[in-house]
Design a protein around this motif. Structure first.
Motif, PDB file in Angstrom:
ATOM      1  N   PRO A 237       0.822  -1.219   0.000  1.00 38.40           N
ATOM      2  CA  PRO A 237       0.000   0.000   0.000  1.00 38.40           C
ATOM      3  C   PRO A 237       0.854   1.265   0.000  1.00 38.40           C
ATOM      4  CG  PRO A 237      -0.870  -1.602   1.562  1.00 38.40           C
ATOM      5  CD  PRO A 237       0.450  -2.144   1.094  1.00 38.40           C
ATOM      6  N   GLU A 238       2.008   1.207   0.679  1.00 32.53           N
ATOM      7  CA  GLU A 238       2.885   2.378   0.723  1.00 32.53           C
ATOM      8  C   GLU A 238       3.443   2.700  -0.658  1.00 32.53           C
ATOM      9  OE1 GLU A 238       3.326   0.286   4.762  1.00 32.53           O
ATOM     10  OE2 GLU A 238       3.015  -0.271   2.657  1.00 32.53           O
ATOM     11  N   ALA A 239       3.816   1.655  -1.419  1.00 34.66           N
ATOM     12  CA  ALA A 239       4.347   1.885  -2.759  1.00 34.66           C
ATOM     13  C   ALA A 239       3.263   2.403  -3.699  1.00 34.66           C
ATOM     14  CB  ALA A 239       4.961   0.601  -3.311  1.00 34.66           C
ATOM     15  N   ILE A 240       2.062   1.859  -3.588  1.00 37.81           N
ATOM     16  CA  ILE A 240       0.945   2.329  -4.415  1.00 37.81           C
ATOM     17  C   ILE A 240       0.656   3.794  -4.126  1.00 37.81           C
ATOM     18  CG2 ILE A 240      -1.518   2.060  -4.852  1.00 37.81           C
ATOM     19  CD1 ILE A 240      -1.114  -0.964  -4.293  1.00 37.81           C
ATOM     20  N   ALA A 241       0.645   4.151  -2.840  1.00 40.79           N
ATOM     21  CA  ALA A 241       0.378   5.545  -2.467  1.00 40.79           C
ATOM     22  C   ALA A 241       1.489   6.459  -2.967  1.00 40.79           C
ATOM     23  CB  ALA A 241       0.236   5.654  -0.950  1.00 40.79           C
ATOM     24  N   TYR A 242       2.733   6.000  -2.871  1.00 39.41           N
ATOM     25  CA  TYR A 242       3.841   6.830  -3.335  1.00 39.41           C
ATOM     26  C   TYR A 242       3.757   7.067  -4.842  1.00 39.41           C
ATOM     27  CZ  TYR A 242       8.471   8.592  -4.331  1.00 39.41           C
ATOM     28  OH  TYR A 242       9.503   9.377  -4.770  1.00 39.41           O
ATOM     29  N   LYS A 243       3.465   6.014  -5.601  1.00 40.12           N
ATOM     30  CA  LYS A 243       3.391   6.156  -7.053  1.00 40.12           C
ATOM     31  C   LYS A 243       2.263   7.102  -7.457  1.00 40.12           C
ATOM     32  CE  LYS A 243       4.343   2.654  -9.786  1.00 40.12           C
ATOM     33  NZ  LYS A 243       4.382   1.321 -10.435  1.00 40.12           N
TER      34      LYS A 243
ATOM     35  N   MET B   8       8.586  -1.342  -9.668  1.00 40.59           N
ATOM     36  CA  MET B   8       9.363  -0.355  -8.921  1.00 40.59           C
ATOM     37  C   MET B   8      10.077   0.590  -9.883  1.00 40.59           C
ATOM     38  SD  MET B   8       8.308  -1.322  -6.112  1.00 40.59           S
ATOM     39  CE  MET B   8       9.136  -0.106  -5.094  1.00 40.59           C
ATOM     40  N   TRP B   9      10.491   1.713  -9.362  1.00 40.24           N
ATOM     41  CA  TRP B   9      11.063   2.785 -10.163  1.00 40.24           C
ATOM     42  C   TRP B   9      12.544   2.971  -9.814  1.00 40.24           C
ATOM     43  CZ3 TRP B   9       7.209   2.911  -6.589  1.00 40.24           C
ATOM     44  CH2 TRP B   9       7.526   3.459  -5.333  1.00 40.24           C
ATOM     45  N   HIS B  10      13.167   3.890 -10.523  1.00 37.07           N
ATOM     46  CA  HIS B  10      14.596   4.151 -10.352  1.00 37.07           C
ATOM     47  C   HIS B  10      14.926   4.499  -8.900  1.00 37.07           C
ATOM     48  CE1 HIS B  10      18.602   5.324 -11.699  1.00 37.07           C
ATOM     49  NE2 HIS B  10      18.469   6.483 -11.079  1.00 37.07           N
ATOM     50  N   THR B  11      15.850   3.779  -8.309  1.00 39.81           N
ATOM     51  CA  THR B  11      16.328   3.985  -6.935  1.00 39.81           C
ATOM     52  C   THR B  11      15.195   4.146  -5.917  1.00 39.81           C
ATOM     53  OG1 THR B  11      16.660   6.390  -7.271  1.00 39.81           O
ATOM     54  CG2 THR B  11      18.543   4.939  -7.684  1.00 39.81           C
ATOM     55  N   TRP B  12      14.237   3.216  -5.962  1.00 44.97           N
ATOM     56  CA  TRP B  12      13.195   3.207  -4.937  1.00 44.97           C
ATOM     57  C   TRP B  12      13.785   2.956  -3.548  1.00 44.97           C
ATOM     58  CZ3 TRP B  12      14.525  -1.024  -7.782  1.00 44.97           C
ATOM     59  CH2 TRP B  12      14.712  -2.228  -7.115  1.00 44.97           C
ATOM     60  N   HIS B  13      15.024   2.546  -3.513  1.00 45.47           N
ATOM     61  CA  HIS B  13      15.701   2.218  -2.254  1.00 45.47           C
ATOM     62  C   HIS B  13      15.743   3.398  -1.280  1.00 45.47           C
ATOM     63  CE1 HIS B  13      17.236  -0.222  -5.564  1.00 45.47           C
ATOM     64  NE2 HIS B  13      17.504  -1.175  -4.702  1.00 45.47           N
ATOM     65  N   TYR B  14      15.621   4.613  -1.801  1.00 49.81           N
ATOM     66  CA  TYR B  14      15.701   5.793  -0.937  1.00 49.81           C
ATOM     67  C   TYR B  14      14.468   5.981  -0.062  1.00 49.81           C
ATOM     68  CZ  TYR B  14      19.943   7.827  -2.972  1.00 49.81           C
ATOM     69  OH  TYR B  14      21.247   8.070  -3.343  1.00 49.81           O
ATOM     70  N   HIS B  15      13.362   5.344  -0.398  1.00 48.82           N
ATOM     71  CA  HIS B  15      12.089   5.701   0.209  1.00 48.82           C
ATOM     72  C   HIS B  15      11.696   4.768   1.356  1.00 48.82           C
ATOM     73  CE1 HIS B  15      11.789   8.535  -3.021  1.00 48.82           C
ATOM     74  NE2 HIS B  15      11.937   7.569  -3.901  1.00 48.82           N
ATOM     75  N   ALA B  16      10.812   5.262   2.200  1.00 50.02           N
ATOM     76  CA  ALA B  16      10.333   4.494   3.350  1.00 50.02           C
ATOM     77  C   ALA B  16       9.237   3.543   2.891  1.00 50.02           C
ATOM     78  CB  ALA B  16       9.826   5.445   4.434  1.00 50.02           C
ATOM     79  N   LEU B  17       9.657   2.449   2.278  1.00 45.80           N
ATOM     80  CA  LEU B  17       8.738   1.474   1.702  1.00 45.80           C
ATOM     81  C   LEU B  17       9.159   0.073   2.126  1.00 45.80           C
ATOM     82  CD1 LEU B  17       8.824   2.767  -1.988  1.00 45.80           C
ATOM     83  CD2 LEU B  17       7.013   3.227  -0.322  1.00 45.80           C
ATOM     84  N   PRO B  18       8.217  -0.847   2.278  1.00 43.59           N
ATOM     85  CA  PRO B  18       8.604  -2.242   2.538  1.00 43.59           C
ATOM     86  C   PRO B  18       9.498  -2.798   1.440  1.00 43.59           C
ATOM     87  CG  PRO B  18       6.267  -1.916   2.969  1.00 43.59           C
ATOM     88  CD  PRO B  18       6.760  -0.649   2.334  1.00 43.59           C
ATOM     89  N   GLU B  19       9.251  -2.386   0.189  1.00 42.20           N
ATOM     90  CA  GLU B  19      10.080  -2.868  -0.922  1.00 42.20           C
ATOM     91  C   GLU B  19      11.523  -2.387  -0.792  1.00 42.20           C
ATOM     92  OE1 GLU B  19       5.854  -2.850  -2.475  1.00 42.20           O
ATOM     93  OE2 GLU B  19       7.081  -1.540  -1.210  1.00 42.20           O
ATOM     94  N   ALA B  20      11.719  -1.175  -0.295  1.00 46.21           N
ATOM     95  CA  ALA B  20      13.078  -0.679  -0.090  1.00 46.21           C
ATOM     96  C   ALA B  20      13.750  -1.427   1.051  1.00 46.21           C
ATOM     97  CB  ALA B  20      13.052   0.822   0.194  1.00 46.21           C
ATOM     98  N   ASP B  21      13.010  -1.646   2.139  1.00 47.39           N
ATOM     99  CA  ASP B  21      13.559  -2.408   3.262  1.00 47.39           C
ATOM    100  C   ASP B  21      13.981  -3.804   2.807  1.00 47.39           C
ATOM    101  OD1 ASP B  21      13.021  -0.249   4.916  1.00 47.39           O
ATOM    102  OD2 ASP B  21      11.137  -1.089   5.657  1.00 47.39           O
ATOM    103  N   GLU B  22      13.122  -4.452   2.024  1.00 48.90           N
ATOM    104  CA  GLU B  22      13.401  -5.810   1.576  1.00 48.90           C
ATOM    105  C   GLU B  22      14.607  -5.846   0.638  1.00 48.90           C
ATOM    106  OE1 GLU B  22      11.216  -9.432  -0.918  1.00 48.90           O
ATOM    107  OE2 GLU B  22      10.011  -7.759  -0.168  1.00 48.90           O
ATOM    108  N   ALA B  23      14.664  -4.893  -0.302  1.00 46.02           N
ATOM    109  CA  ALA B  23      15.771  -4.874  -1.254  1.00 46.02           C
ATOM    110  C   ALA B  23      17.099  -4.628  -0.546  1.00 46.02           C
ATOM    111  CB  ALA B  23      15.525  -3.799  -2.308  1.00 46.02           C
ATOM    112  N   LEU B  24      17.124  -3.685   0.382  1.00 43.58           N
ATOM    113  CA  LEU B  24      18.370  -3.369   1.068  1.00 43.58           C
ATOM    114  C   LEU B  24      18.780  -4.461   2.053  1.00 43.58           C
ATOM    115  CD1 LEU B  24      17.802   0.446   1.472  1.00 43.58           C
ATOM    116  CD2 LEU B  24      19.559  -0.663   0.085  1.00 43.58           C
ATOM    117  N   ALA B  25      17.809  -5.137   2.650  1.00 46.04           N
ATOM    118  CA  ALA B  25      18.148  -6.275   3.503  1.00 46.04           C
ATOM    119  C   ALA B  25      18.780  -7.387   2.674  1.00 46.04           C
ATOM    120  CB  ALA B  25      16.898  -6.778   4.220  1.00 46.04           C
TER     121      ALA B  25
END
Length: 307
Positions: free
Chosen positions: A18-24, A280-297
């Motif tokens: 939901p966080e990624a959908i809202a951000y997009k 996902m979009w370019h460097t989504w890693h910067y954002h407070a998203l579960p997808e960013a947490d998962e990718a960086l983990a």
């Protein structure tokens, strides 16, 4: 060439949070302030300061950073929750990080959302505040990343390199040079990396602002110089490399081509793990998203496995 969305082990398909959908739904241009004349150094400095402030340069309260000069270059070092004395010991596994921002923008402080989450796993993350164009065109940024890397490598501590976007080019170029110098990193992690400065499929040449930023750093150099465009370098001897990118972002094609070249027999079978994220979009890693947490983990786990 476009990235092959059906190349199943490369494309990670999942329902967006939901966080990624809202951000997009509310996403704005990545560069929120109009670009000035890049030949006007004072205007660029003001633009960088204002843009970086909008992107955010706040420290992470859970994983604080401190400033340190390493190899003569200013850096931000992630402290993690560990005791600082043991965390900063020479034997701590170290990741040298190069931030993105089209070379002209960004800073080690802007990259804290990435470096803090990498450091939370126990890695020592040294984020390089490299010199930036127009005052300092190529090879200044690469020279600064290498200066930090070689200064830290002198302690014989385990080393890795990582970077996002244009910082991905710096990290991979530094890794290739370090291999040639006989001081190879243990691993490399790249997030939505720019790997080729020449007009090839996947290079964002249709984006005039992106092209101008890249050209500002390139200056009078040949964009095909492998130190600028590591996709064109000899890849022999590279350590394992993780590449994460959005499956539909323009630079995904460069990531796909890098894996193809690295897997060619003449590249001595360099191991490249290509992780393309659907939706996902370019460097989504910067954002407070579960997808960013998962990718960086996942990236931290990848690096830790070799460190």
């Amino acid at each position: 060439m476009s990235a092959d969305r059906d190349a199943a082990p490369f494309v990670r398909r999942r329902e967006l949070s939901p966080e990624a959908i809202a951000y997009k739904s509310r996403r704005r241009p990545s560069v929120p302030i109009g670009m000035p004349d890049l030949a006007d150094h004072a205007a660029v400095a003001n633009w960088r300061t204002a843009t970086n402030a909008l992107w955010g340069e706040d420290d992470d309260p859970v994983v604080p950073h401190h400033r340190e000069v390493i190899g003569g270059i200013p850096c931000l070092v992630a402290s993690s929750a560990m005791e600082a004395r043991s965390f900063l010991a020479a034997e701590a596994p170290t990741v040298v990080y190069a931030h993105g921002g089209g070379y002209v923008l960004g800073s080690a402080a802007v990259a804290i959302p990435i470096t803090a989450r990498l450091a939370a796993s126990g890695l020592r993350v040294v984020s390089v505040d490299y010199r930036q164009p127009p005052e300092h065109p190529f090879p200044a940024a690469l020279d600064d990343v290498l200066a930090v890397y070689f200064a830290l490598a002198a302690d014989d501590s385990p080393m890795a390199l990582a970077g996002d976007s244009s910082g991905g080019a710096l990290a991979l170029s530094a890794a290739i040079i370090a291999v040639a110098e006989g001081v190879p990193p243990a691993a490399v992690a790249l997030f939505s990396p720019l790997l080729d400065h020449v007009s090839v499929p996947g290079n964002p040449t249709a984006d005039d602002e992106g092209r101008r930023l890249i050209d500002c750093y390139t200056g009078d150099a040949d964009p095909a110089d492998p130190r600028l465009s590591p996709l064109r370098a000899e890849l022999d001897g590279l350590p394992p490399v993780l590449v994460q990118a959005g499956a539909d972002e323009p630079l995904a094609a460069q990531a796909f081509e890098f894996r193809r070249r690295a897997a060619a027999p003449r590249a001595t079978g360099t191991e490249v793990t290509l992780d393309l994220w659907d939706g996902m979009w370019h460097t989504w890693h910067y954002h407070a998203l579960p997808e960013a947490d998962e990718a960086l983990a996942a990236a931290a786990g990848f690096l830790a496995a070799f460190l």
